[in-house]
Motif scaffolding. Structure first.
Motif, mmCIF file in Angstrom:
data_model
loop_
_atom_site.group_PDB
_atom_site.id
_atom_site.type_symbol
_atom_site.label_atom_id
_atom_site.label_comp_id
_atom_site.label_asym_id
_atom_site.label_seq_id
_atom_site.Cartn_x
_atom_site.Cartn_y
_atom_site.Cartn_z
ATOM 1 N N TRP A 42 -0.392 -38.382 -35.498
ATOM 2 C CA TRP A 42 -1.118 -37.108 -35.536
ATOM 3 C C TRP A 42 -1.332 -36.673 -36.969
ATOM 4 C CZ3 TRP A 42 4.185 -36.544 -33.860
ATOM 5 C CH2 TRP A 42 4.999 -35.874 -34.765
ATOM 6 N N SER A 43 -2.216 -35.730 -37.141
ATOM 7 C CA SER A 43 -2.349 -35.098 -38.449
ATOM 8 C C SER A 43 -2.486 -33.599 -38.246
ATOM 9 C CB SER A 43 -3.540 -35.660 -39.207
ATOM 10 O OG SER A 43 -4.695 -34.930 -38.875
ATOM 11 N N GLN A 44 -1.935 -32.893 -39.200
ATOM 12 C CA GLN A 44 -1.901 -31.449 -39.101
ATOM 13 C C GLN A 44 -2.623 -30.895 -40.313
ATOM 14 O OE1 GLN A 44 2.065 -30.069 -39.273
ATOM 15 N NE2 GLN A 44 1.529 -27.949 -38.841
ATOM 16 N N ALA A 45 -3.231 -29.735 -40.166
ATOM 17 C CA ALA A 45 -3.973 -29.151 -41.279
ATOM 18 C C ALA A 45 -3.038 -28.842 -42.443
ATOM 19 C CB ALA A 45 -4.653 -27.874 -40.799
ATOM 20 N N GLN A 46 -3.475 -29.172 -43.657
ATOM 21 C CA GLN A 46 -2.701 -28.850 -44.856
ATOM 22 C C GLN A 46 -3.027 -27.419 -45.278
ATOM 23 O OE1 GLN A 46 -0.464 -31.094 -45.778
ATOM 24 N NE2 GLN A 46 -1.276 -32.289 -44.069
ATOM 25 N N PRO A 47 -2.121 -26.781 -46.039
ATOM 26 C CA PRO A 47 -2.442 -25.436 -46.522
ATOM 27 C C PRO A 47 -3.736 -25.465 -47.330
ATOM 28 C CG PRO A 47 -0.158 -26.006 -47.008
ATOM 29 C CD PRO A 47 -0.792 -27.217 -46.439
ATOM 30 N N HIS A 48 -4.503 -24.400 -47.266
ATOM 31 C CA HIS A 48 -5.776 -24.237 -47.970
ATOM 32 C C HIS A 48 -6.804 -25.278 -47.538
ATOM 33 C CE1 HIS A 48 -3.804 -21.281 -50.388
ATOM 34 N NE2 HIS A 48 -2.823 -22.142 -50.599
ATOM 35 N N ALA A 49 -6.703 -25.727 -46.317
ATOM 36 C CA ALA A 49 -7.709 -26.667 -45.822
ATOM 37 C C ALA A 49 -8.956 -25.885 -45.440
ATOM 38 C CB ALA A 49 -7.165 -27.409 -44.623
ATOM 39 N N VAL A 50 -10.086 -26.611 -45.328
ATOM 40 C CA VAL A 50 -11.307 -25.954 -44.857
ATOM 41 C C VAL A 50 -11.182 -25.686 -43.384
ATOM 42 C CG1 VAL A 50 -13.684 -26.136 -45.583
ATOM 43 C CG2 VAL A 50 -12.202 -28.206 -45.589
ATOM 44 N N ASP A 51 -10.579 -26.657 -42.759
ATOM 45 C CA ASP A 51 -10.632 -26.734 -41.323
ATOM 46 C C ASP A 51 -9.180 -26.791 -40.855
ATOM 47 O OD1 ASP A 51 -11.109 -27.372 -38.794
ATOM 48 O OD2 ASP A 51 -12.262 -29.195 -39.161
ATOM 49 N N TYR A 52 -8.803 -25.894 -39.995
ATOM 50 C CA TYR A 52 -7.409 -25.873 -39.574
ATOM 51 C C TYR A 52 -7.196 -26.634 -38.272
ATOM 52 C CZ TYR A 52 -5.926 -22.955 -43.370
ATOM 53 O OH TYR A 52 -5.598 -22.510 -44.607
ATOM 54 N N ALA A 53 -8.090 -27.521 -37.966
ATOM 55 C CA ALA A 53 -7.950 -28.303 -36.740
ATOM 56 C C ALA A 53 -6.829 -29.326 -36.898
ATOM 57 C CB ALA A 53 -9.258 -29.015 -36.447
ATOM 58 N N ALA A 54 -6.303 -29.766 -35.773
ATOM 59 C CA ALA A 54 -5.312 -30.838 -35.778
ATOM 60 C C ALA A 54 -5.902 -32.007 -35.000
ATOM 61 C CB ALA A 54 -4.024 -30.362 -35.127
ATOM 62 N N ALA A 55 -5.272 -33.149 -35.124
ATOM 63 C CA ALA A 55 -5.765 -34.302 -34.386
ATOM 64 C C ALA A 55 -4.606 -35.182 -33.937
ATOM 65 C CB ALA A 55 -6.725 -35.114 -35.245
#
Lengths: 210, 479
Positions: B94-107
């Motif tokens: 999985w991947s999780q949104a990093q701080p200050h990302a554009v997109d806070y989606a996860a996958a």
């Protein structure tokens, strides 16, 4: 009036309608579980306890034969791989006696509750694994509560018996069959108070099994 | 390798599991500005779709429920989802949104190339996964491609065509705008300014000059996307003991409000059980409070189980009877003991199996509400004293103990037994010979003469004369 020159599509529609009517008639013959008492079975439409419905046993005393009345049905059900339940019985259904009468004890369940008898009854009635559910509702059940039980019995195709005091005979009930039970010198005397699809007002006598 | 990417665009919100009915939004604070990163359907319907600034949103809808983004809650939810996904694939990441990302989606990615034979082709497999995903209630998009980033790109772009071969991947993504790529916003901005609008145009540029201008990360990303560079990830390993949690970003005061997150968590738990091919007979649901150990609800099942609906029905019975002493801040599901699942016979006895299953469910449900002792089975006991000549046991706790082979008493017994013998004030009129019962010298010796008499209004009582205290008792009725 359908004309003799019916279009083919109309004809199939008519045929379906006819088939439905026939099915309806089949449904109308009520399924029944023989009570094991020849005289009583003769009075009941379908020849026994109505399946998928409630039967009310109205009585004012304990120990007049109100359990013996159901013994043949309990025996048949438990020996036929289905279960019987006692919901909130007033006394202990005595295992040695049940066994003496041929009831398979491993298919008997007892639910002990003071407050939730109707709810537990609904759960068991709805479950097709049960054949007969004997219910002591405690407080006087309302018409709505009885309707819920009736619906649950229809869903599970179970036979539900509700024990109520004789005074309840005055209020209406959705039960398919209502019997007034009284002791007399020879055993149990049963007055058919209400019988859906049959006649009421008859008196039947059952000699004590014991 | 064939990767399925489950793209979760509303993850910051869904990880906190607020109820769907009222508009809710999740915010992050960046440079003293509070920005909305996700909102639920109710908020979108209230006209907040696409609104970024919290002040604007509050002006539009003052009663908006505002939640702070919780990276920890997102990680917990992803871990639960990974455990659920493990039932279809042994390679889950999985991947999780990093701080200050554009997109806070996860996958979440599942490798389905190895599993597709097992599940009758990948179409059938996808159908199954999607069916289960809908039970969880997350909003998602799917993408299938031979590379991780390729699958993620297709999912983000909402292309529902599965790309199975690597050489077809580039053709499929050429037309996509570069905004869909997972690259830093300043780079995307600079590329667009220099006239590079689509993924295809970006791939046409020489890699060396791209690396010089924008750094080697961009080139590595493009190589991984096209399958020219390996893309190692840490794979999910299911733990031996299941402990999943869901932290709410708000306080829950009613048990009903817990049912929605609980249902989702039970579905994920059952996915984990299926992944390990086990079932659970017991698990604990812990309601976490602001302080203290939390309230624990033990869920005991009559038989090993991994059916989420069934567990939920049981949990509901228990949960709705709990009085919440404090606000609930989170939920936990814990289970440590697993058993092989009860394998159901399919055709021959399927009706019997269905009925047995239904019976089990009814018993579990009654026991969950009334307590395990309420549902009882009876047996004859090996003793001559009538009150000892029967046994009663809880059906739920019982684990296949056989009835002792007791010879039935020779004399008839009444159907009703009183819970305790009741003393009669006067001696009744007796007209028969008694049955003498003498027994129990080792504990409570009895010497009794039993008779059957009519007590009143036709009731037939089973009474005895106790030779010990010289009194008459009624012990049962011939019913």
């Amino acid at each position: 009036m359908p004309s003799p020159h019916v279009a083919a599509s109309d004809r199939t529609a008519l045929r379906e309608q006819l088939a439905q009517l026939c099915r309806h008639n089949l449904d109308a013959a009520p399924a029944a579980l023989p009570s094991g008492w020849a005289e009583l079975d003769a009075q009941l439409p379908g020849g026994g306890w109505p399946v998928g419905a409630l039967t009310e046993c109205l009585l004012d005393a304990h120990g007049i034969g109100e359990l013996s009345l159901w013994l043949p049905a309990l025996r048949a059900v438990t020996q036929n791989r289905r279960y019987a339940a006692f919901i909130a019985p007033p006394f202990i259904p005595y295992a040695p006696a049940l066994r003496q009468h041929g009831v398979s004890l491993e298919r008997v369940l007892i639910v002990e509750t003071e407050t939730d008898a109707l709810w537990a009854a609904e759960q068991t009635l709805r479950c097709a694994a049960f054949g007969v559910v004997l219910i002591w509702p405690g407080a006087c059940p309302t018409d709505k509560q009885l309707r819920r039980l009736q619906l649950a019995a229809e869903t599970g195709r179970t036979v539900g018996a509700v024990y109520r005091p004789l005074s309840a005979a005055r209020s209406p009930s959705p039960a398919a069959l209502r019997l007034k039970l009284q002791a007399d010198a020879h055993g149990l005397s049963i007055v058919v108070h209400k019988c859906r699809g049959g006649r009421s007002g008859m008196t039947v006598r059952c000699a004590h099994a014991a | 390798m064939l990767w399925l990417c489950i793209h979760l665009p509303h993850w910051p919100l869904e990880a906190l599991a607020p109820p769907d009915a009222a508009p809710a939004a999740v915010i992050v604070t960046e440079q003293h500005q509070r920005r909305i990163v996700a909102c639920n359907t109710a908020a979108e319907q209230a006209g907040l779709k696409g609104v970024e600034r919290l002040t604007t949103a509050l002006a539009l809808y003052p009663r908006l429920r505002v939640l702070e983004r919780s990276a920890a809650a997102e990680r917990q939810a992803l871990k639960r989802l990974a455990a659920w996904g493990y039932q279809w694939s042994s390679r889950v990441t999985w991947s999780q949104a990093q701080p200050h990302a554009v997109d806070y989606a996860a996958a979440l990615w599942l490798e389905i190339g190895a599993s597709r034979a097992l599940f009758n082709g990948y179409r059938a497999l996808l159908k199954q996964i999607e069916g289960s995903l809908q039970h969880l209630g997350y909003r998602y998009r799917l993408g299938v491609a031979p590379t991780l980033e390729g699958a993620a790109l297709l999912a983000r772009a909402n292309r529902r065509t599965a790309i199975v071969r690597l050489d077809r991947l580039l053709d499929a993504i050429r037309e996509l705008p570069i905004a869909q790529l997972a690259i830093a916003p300043p780079i995307a901005h600079a590329l667009r300014r220099s006239g590079v609008e689509t993924v295809g145009a970006l791939f046409d540029l020489p890699a060396a000059s791209l690396a010089r201008r924008f750094g080697p990360e961009l080139v590595l990303y493009l190589d991984r996307l096209a399958g020219r560079a390996s893309d190692p990830r840490r794979l999910y390993r299911p733990p031996n003991v299941y402990a999943a949690r869901c932290d709410f970003g708000f306080a829950v005061r009613s048990a009903e409000a817990l049912l929605f997150p609980l249902q989702r968590m039970l579905h994920e738990f059952c996915g984990y059980l299926r992944a390990l091919d086990v079932a659970a007979q017991h698990c604990a649901i812990v309601l976490e409070h602001e302080r203290g150990a939390g309230s624990r609800i033990e869920l005991g099942m009559g038989a090993p189980n991994r059916d989420a609906q069934r567990m939920l029905a049981l949990a509901k019975e228990k949960l709705l009877r709990v009085t919440l002493t404090a606000e609930v801040r989170g939920l936990r599901i814990e289970a440590g003991e697993f058993t092989p699942p009860a394998v159901r016979q399919s055709d021959l006895f399927s009706r019997d199996a269905d009925v047995a299953d239904e019976l089990q469910q009814a018993i579990e449900k009654i026991a969950a509400r009334l307590g395990g002792d309420a549902v009882r089975a009876v047996q004859p006991g090996a003793d001559h004293r009538p009150e000892q000549a029967w046994l009663s046991g809880s059906v739920v706790a019982q684990s296949g103990c056989a009835a002792p082979d007791t010879p039935p008493p020779a004399a008839p017994r009444p159907l009703w037994l009183l819970r305790a013998p009741r003393r009669l004030r006067a001696a009744p009129a007796i007209a028969a010979l008694p049955e003498r019962i003498e027994s129990g010298w080792w504990s409570a010796p009895v010497t009794r003469d039993y008779y059957t008499v009519r007590i009143a209004s036709g009731e037939a009582g089973w009474i005895f004369y106790d030779r010990g205290d010289g009194c008459w008792y009624v012990q049962g009725y011939w019913a």
